[in-house]
Design an enzyme around this catalytic site. Structure first.
Site, PDB file in Angstrom:
ATOM      1  N   ARG A  86       0.835  -1.198   0.000  1.00 54.39           N
ATOM      2  CA  ARG A  86       0.000   0.000   0.000  1.00 54.39           C
ATOM      3  C   ARG A  86       0.875   1.255   0.000  1.00 54.39           C
ATOM      4  NH1 ARG A  86      -1.944   0.926   4.332  1.00 54.39           N
ATOM      5  NH2 ARG A  86      -1.237  -0.841   5.562  1.00 54.39           N
ATOM      6  N   TYR A 226      -1.389  -3.655  -6.798  1.00 54.18           N
ATOM      7  CA  TYR A 226      -1.126  -4.483  -5.623  1.00 54.18           C
ATOM      8  C   TYR A 226      -2.157  -4.348  -4.514  1.00 54.18           C
ATOM      9  CZ  TYR A 226       1.836  -7.456  -2.799  1.00 54.18           C
ATOM     10  OH  TYR A 226       2.329  -8.518  -2.100  1.00 54.18           O
ATOM     11  N   LYS A 235      -9.536  -2.532   1.608  1.00 60.21           N
ATOM     12  CA  LYS A 235      -9.278  -1.376   2.461  1.00 60.21           C
ATOM     13  C   LYS A 235     -10.049  -0.136   2.000  1.00 60.21           C
ATOM     14  CE  LYS A 235      -7.023  -3.862   5.117  1.00 60.21           C
ATOM     15  NZ  LYS A 235      -5.636  -4.166   5.311  1.00 60.21           N
ATOM     16  N   HIS A 255     -10.473  -2.539  11.481  1.00 56.67           N
ATOM     17  CA  HIS A 255      -9.369  -3.372  10.972  1.00 56.67           C
ATOM     18  C   HIS A 255      -9.109  -4.479  11.994  1.00 56.67           C
ATOM     19  CE1 HIS A 255      -4.919  -3.357   9.385  1.00 56.67           C
ATOM     20  NE2 HIS A 255      -5.642  -4.243   8.746  1.00 56.67           N
ATOM     21  N   SER A 277      -1.310  -3.406  10.366  1.00 55.73           N
ATOM     22  CA  SER A 277      -0.899  -4.290   9.278  1.00 55.73           C
ATOM     23  C   SER A 277       0.371  -5.053   9.649  1.00 55.73           C
ATOM     24  CB  SER A 277      -0.655  -3.464   8.015  1.00 55.73           C
ATOM     25  OG  SER A 277      -1.832  -2.770   7.670  1.00 55.73           O
ATOM     26  N   CYS A 279       0.874  -7.245  11.932  1.00 54.94           N
ATOM     27  CA  CYS A 279       1.126  -7.352  13.372  1.00 54.94           C
ATOM     28  C   CYS A 279       0.368  -8.512  14.009  1.00 54.94           C
ATOM     29  CB  CYS A 279       0.778  -6.048  14.067  1.00 54.94           C
ATOM     30  SG  CYS A 279       1.935  -4.723  13.664  1.00 54.94           S
ATOM     31  N   ASP A 302      -9.137  -9.835   8.978  1.00 51.44           N
ATOM     32  CA  ASP A 302      -8.632  -8.495   8.640  1.00 51.44           C
ATOM     33  C   ASP A 302      -9.639  -7.366   8.843  1.00 51.44           C
ATOM     34  OD1 ASP A 302      -6.248  -7.089   7.631  1.00 51.44           O
ATOM     35  OD2 ASP A 302      -7.480  -6.565   5.914  1.00 51.44           O
ATOM     36  N   ARG A 395       2.275 -12.175  -0.284  1.00 49.51           N
ATOM     37  CA  ARG A 395       0.956 -12.528   0.239  1.00 49.51           C
ATOM     38  C   ARG A 395       0.400 -13.799  -0.394  1.00 49.51           C
ATOM     39  NH1 ARG A 395      -1.448  -8.743   4.198  1.00 49.51           N
ATOM     40  NH2 ARG A 395       0.183  -7.185   4.395  1.00 49.51           N
TER      41      ARG A 395
HETATM   42  P1  GTP Z   1      -2.155  -7.598   7.518  1.00 45.59           P
HETATM   43  O1  GTP Z   1      -2.653  -8.644   6.614  1.00 45.59           O
HETATM   44  O2  GTP Z   1      -1.077  -6.759   6.894  1.00 45.59           O
HETATM   45  O3  GTP Z   1      -3.229  -6.734   8.082  1.00 45.59           O
HETATM   46  O4  GTP Z   1      -1.349  -8.334   8.720  1.00 45.59           O
HETATM   47  P2  GTP Z   1      -1.805  -9.191   9.994  1.00 45.59           P
HETATM   48  O5  GTP Z   1      -2.120  -8.279  11.118  1.00 45.59           O
HETATM   49  O6  GTP Z   1      -2.837 -10.172   9.610  1.00 45.59           O
HETATM   50  O7  GTP Z   1      -0.449  -9.916  10.419  1.00 45.59           O
HETATM   51  P3  GTP Z   1      -0.016 -11.464  10.305  1.00 45.59           P
HETATM   52  O8  GTP Z   1      -0.833 -12.358  11.181  1.00 45.59           O
HETATM   53  O9  GTP Z   1       0.043 -11.822   8.868  1.00 45.59           O
HETATM   54  O10 GTP Z   1       1.446 -11.410  10.919  1.00 45.59           O
HETATM   55  C1  GTP Z   1       2.463 -10.602  10.388  1.00 45.59           C
HETATM   56  C2  GTP Z   1       3.804 -11.100  10.812  1.00 45.59           C
HETATM   57  O11 GTP Z   1       3.878 -11.161  12.240  1.00 45.59           O
HETATM   58  C3  GTP Z   1       4.098 -12.506  10.301  1.00 45.59           C
HETATM   59  O12 GTP Z   1       5.411 -12.546   9.829  1.00 45.59           O
HETATM   60  C4  GTP Z   1       3.942 -13.365  11.516  1.00 45.59           C
HETATM   61  O13 GTP Z   1       4.748 -14.499  11.478  1.00 45.59           O
HETATM   62  C5  GTP Z   1       4.312 -12.428  12.672  1.00 45.59           C
HETATM   63  N1  GTP Z   1       3.565 -12.804  13.913  1.00 45.59           N
HETATM   64  C6  GTP Z   1       2.235 -13.023  14.021  1.00 45.59           C
HETATM   65  N2  GTP Z   1       1.891 -13.381  15.284  1.00 45.59           N
HETATM   66  C7  GTP Z   1       3.035 -13.377  15.999  1.00 45.59           C
HETATM   67  C8  GTP Z   1       3.343 -13.667  17.376  1.00 45.59           C
HETATM   68  O14 GTP Z   1       2.485 -14.004  18.190  1.00 45.59           O
HETATM   69  N3  GTP Z   1       4.645 -13.522  17.751  1.00 45.59           N
HETATM   70  C9  GTP Z   1       5.623 -13.145  16.862  1.00 45.59           C
HETATM   71  N4  GTP Z   1       6.863 -13.039  17.302  1.00 45.59           N
HETATM   72  N5  GTP Z   1       5.379 -12.895  15.558  1.00 45.59           N
HETATM   73  C10 GTP Z   1       4.099 -13.000  15.124  1.00 45.59           C
HETATM   74  C1  SPV Z   2      -2.849  -4.442   5.289  1.00 41.04           C
HETATM   75  O1  SPV Z   2      -1.900  -3.790   4.867  1.00 41.04           O
HETATM   76  O2  SPV Z   2      -3.413  -4.180   6.383  1.00 41.04           O
HETATM   77  C2  SPV Z   2      -3.336  -5.607   4.527  1.00 41.04           C
HETATM   78  C3  SPV Z   2      -2.788  -5.819   3.198  1.00 41.04           C
HETATM   79  O3  SPV Z   2      -4.194  -6.333   4.993  1.00 41.04           O
HETATM   80  S1  SPV Z   2      -3.530  -4.821   1.986  1.00 41.04           S
HETATM   81  O4  SPV Z   2      -4.673  -5.552   1.457  1.00 41.04           O
HETATM   82  O5  SPV Z   2      -2.537  -4.589   0.952  1.00 41.04           O
HETATM   83  O6  SPV Z   2      -3.991  -3.594   2.585  1.00 41.04           O
HETATM   84 MN    MN Z   3      -4.803  -5.643   7.099  1.00 37.08          MN
END
Ligand code: GTP
Ligand code: SPV
Ligand code: MN
Length: 613
Positions: A86, A226, A235, A255, A277, A279, A302, A395
């Site tokens: 983004r 993307y 979003k 979110h 994002s 996290c 999400d 992704r």
């Molecule tokens: P968006 O799709 O961008 O909104 O991200 P998200 O909030 O869904 O994050 P996601 O669960 O994909 O995690 C992002 C990164 O954080 C990944 O590389 C995970 O491996 C890492 N991660 C997730 N949960 C944990 C955790 O409990 N501990 C640690 N150390 N890393 C984590």
């Molecule tokens: C985020 O960035 O919070 C995502 C990926 O979930 S995107 O769809 O690119 O916004």
């Molecule tokens: Mn997201």
């Protein structure tokens, strides 16, 4: 064929349309006249159509077909290296008045912006097909279905939207029958092909515009192919435009992930979680509990729409139909439920690495690193290469109904009662593993002051701490102070006894040696267990200046190899760190000016006093 007679061409496109819905036909015609595509195609959402478009994308070099044995009906795409996430600095909220966009958004006068966009979109679809995608965010059977139509010149977007949202003929029919309002969402990669031009695998434009007109409820996206820049139901609609609809209609667009947790006694709770994002939302949404007798099922990873229900409760629904999940870090060890869903195939991977036998790989997928890969840029890669094989924001795009642990309630058109909300960020210091809010207002304060280190999900510096209210900083479609005020207002409209409890979590705090203090992932179920036991009134907590923290033995650590020092580092409330935090929150609140709700400002005074003893 259309270039010299675009008017007649646009008329023809409309005459051949599979709908008689005038408002939609007018818009499609207007866009065809502006963008001058070679042809107009109405997306029906069928599997045959998906397969045909995927075949065309393979031919164009956009898709690589993956091994049918490893990942049936799946494809990998590789973006332009300058189009990988983004683009927040190119994202605009063009409200009539600048003050309505607030300090967290880029703003431009809507008529000035329309002028710029019309110039950019003029002829932008030369040599391409213009796809018309009718879609609905949430359920078609919802009391108040939220329709949209995305027009795009990217077949990659069409197939991704088919995974991420409910699209096609049924949606179009209902939109027409009910003469429904729809959000017009216009997208072009901004790479017209003139006579004799050769196409590239990932067309895009150096100049990007991700623009929202909140009063009009319309979206114009130009130059990027993307994720959140281009899949406009996600979003742009389900958060930025929906947040404005929600403000006007009395609900919340957030979110957040949604998780259903069932305890050993068989009682279920619904928990949502707002983390910025990259996290941890997808990971928590698909958690595999490590504690005996606890069952997790997912409703979404999400986006969550929260509406006051008939019985004075908050109800939550996931408006999406798929995952657009961060690939790196997703592995059989960390997120087996995601891996199982992905393994069924029917997925589109973007910017991951390819294995020599037609599979995909990314950092963290397996403990063992393959000896040879093709990296996301198409180069030979070995463990000695010294660069990531998959882009950090690569992704997987996978249908949610492939999830084994999908909760039945995912299919409830009007959602399910919400019991608890988690706000979380990625903070190396200060923020304990879990903190229970003193009350609802303190909970909103915790959301309003949520902070996190930036990630690769957006273009820009990574690892910088920024405030991210309710994890919505890049997604609030109006003034941020008004948004916080709206939280206060909406929560006043439900039964106060039924308000969810609010928790602040941090899976990412570092220990004294610089490593993660808490093992995270499936072990986060131990924190969820404490949360549920707090809802039931059975778990112990220590009152601290920042909220209630689990006592040393209130967290179930059975079978977990965690040192006493790590536990202490995870749970510690350090007064020195909190004094810095208060100062940082003061700076943050100063930016809101007069639009900061007094009740939330008041919470800071309380925190300051408690921290200063
Ligand atoms: P968006 O799709 O961008 O909104 O991200 P998200 O909030 O869904 O994050 P996601 O669960 O994909 O995690 C992002 C990164 O954080 C990944 O590389 C995970 O491996 C890492 N991660 C997730 N949960 C944990 C955790 O409990 N501990 C640690 N150390 N890393 C984590
Ligand atoms: C985020 O960035 O919070 C995502 C990926 O979930 S995107 O769809 O690119 O916004
Ligand atoms: Mn997201």
């Amino acid at each position: 064929m259309a270039k010299n007679s675009s008017l007649a061409f646009a008329d023809r496109a409309v005459a051949e349309a599979p709908t008689s819905y005038g408002k939609l036909l007018d818009w499609v015609k207007e866009v065809a006249e502006l963008t001058e595509p070679d042809s107009v195609y109405w997306v029906d959402g069928s599997q045959a159509e998906y397969d045909r478009l995927a075949g065309e994308l393979v031919e164009a070099g956009t898709f690589v077909k993956l091994s049918e044995d490893k990942l049936p009906n799946s494809y990998a795409a590789f973006s332009d290296p300058a189009d990988v996430a983004r683009v927040e600095d190119r994202t605009f909220i063009c409200s009539e008045k600048e003050e309505d966009a607030g300090f967290t958004n880029n703003w431009m006068d809507p008529s000035e912006m329309k002028g710029i966009l019309k110039d950019a979109f003029a002829g932008s679809m030369h040599g391409r097909t213009m796809y018309v995608i009718p879609f609905v965010m949430g359920h078609l059977e919802a009391d108040d279905p939220k329709f949209g139509v995305e027009i795009t010149d990217s077949a990659y977007v069409v197939n991704s939207m088919r995974i991420m949202a409910r699209i096609g003929t049924d949606v179009l029919k209902k939109m027409e029958e009910t003469e429904a309002f729809f959000v017009p969402a216009l997208h072009s990669v901004g790479a017209p092909l003139e006579e004799g031009d050769a196409d590239v695998a990932w067309p895009c434009n150096e100049t990007k515009w991700i623009v929202h007109f909140p009063e009009e409820r319309s979206i114009w996206s130009y130059g990027s192919g993307y994720g959140g820049n281009a899949l406009l139901g996600k979003k742009c609609y389900a958060l930025r435009i929906a947040s404005v609809m929600a403000r006007d209609e009395g609900w919340l667009a957030e979110h957040m992930l949604i998780l259903k947790l069932t305890n050993p006694e068989g009682k279920s709770y619904t928990i949502s979680g707002a983390f910025p994002s990259a996290c941890g939302k997808t990971n928590l949404a698909l958690i595999e509990p490590t504690i005996d007798g606890w069952k997790a099922e997912t409703l979404g990873d999400d986006i969550t729409w929260i509406r006051p229900g008939k019985d004075g409760e908050f109800r939550v629904v996931n408006p999406e139909a798929g995952y657009f999940g961060v690939a790196p870090g997703t592995g059989w060890g960390t997120n087996p439920n995601a891996m199982k869903a992905i393994s069924q195939g029917n997925s589109i991977f973007t910017n991951v690495a390819l294995t020599d036998d037609g599979g995909v790989w990314w950092e963290g997928m397996t403990d063992e690193v393959p000896a040879h890969l093709t990296d996301w840029r198409g180069n030979d890669w070995t463990p000695e290469s010294g660069t990531p094989a998959a882009h950090p924001n690569s992704r997987f795009c996978t249908p949610i109904d492939q999830t084994e642990m999908l909760a039945d309630e995912y299919n409830e058109p009007n959602g399910v009662k919400l019991d608890a909300i988690l706000f979380g960020g990625r903070r190396k210091t200060t923020i304990p593993l879990v903190t229970e809010s003193f009350d609802w207002e303190d909970g909103i304060f915790k959301g309003a002051t949520l902070s996190s280190e930036t990630t690769a999900a957006a273009v820009g510096a990574v690892g910088v701490v920024r405030r991210d209210p309710m994890a919505m900083l890049p997604f609030i479609g109006y003034d941020a102070g008004d948004y916080l005020e709206h939280w206060v207002k909406v929560s006043g409209e439900v039964d106060q006894a039924k308000l969810p409890k609010i928790y602040l979590v941090n899976w990412f705090r570092r220990n004294r040696d610089g490593g993660f203090a808490w093992p995270g992932f499936g072990e986060n179920s131990r924190v969820l267990k404490w949360v549920v036991e707090r809802l039931e009134g059975t778990a112990d907590a220590t009152e601290t200046p920042v909220g209630y923290i689990p006592t040393a033995d209130a967290l179930d650590l059975t079978g977990l190899d965690l040192s006493a020092a790590d536990l202490e580092d995870a749970l510690r409330v350090d007064t020195g760190e909190w004094k810095d935090e208060v100062a940082s929150i003061e700076e943050w609140f100063a930016r809101f000016g007069a639009s900061l709700p007094a009740s939330i400002a008041g919470q800071l005074d309380g925190l300051r006093q408690r921290v200063n003893g």
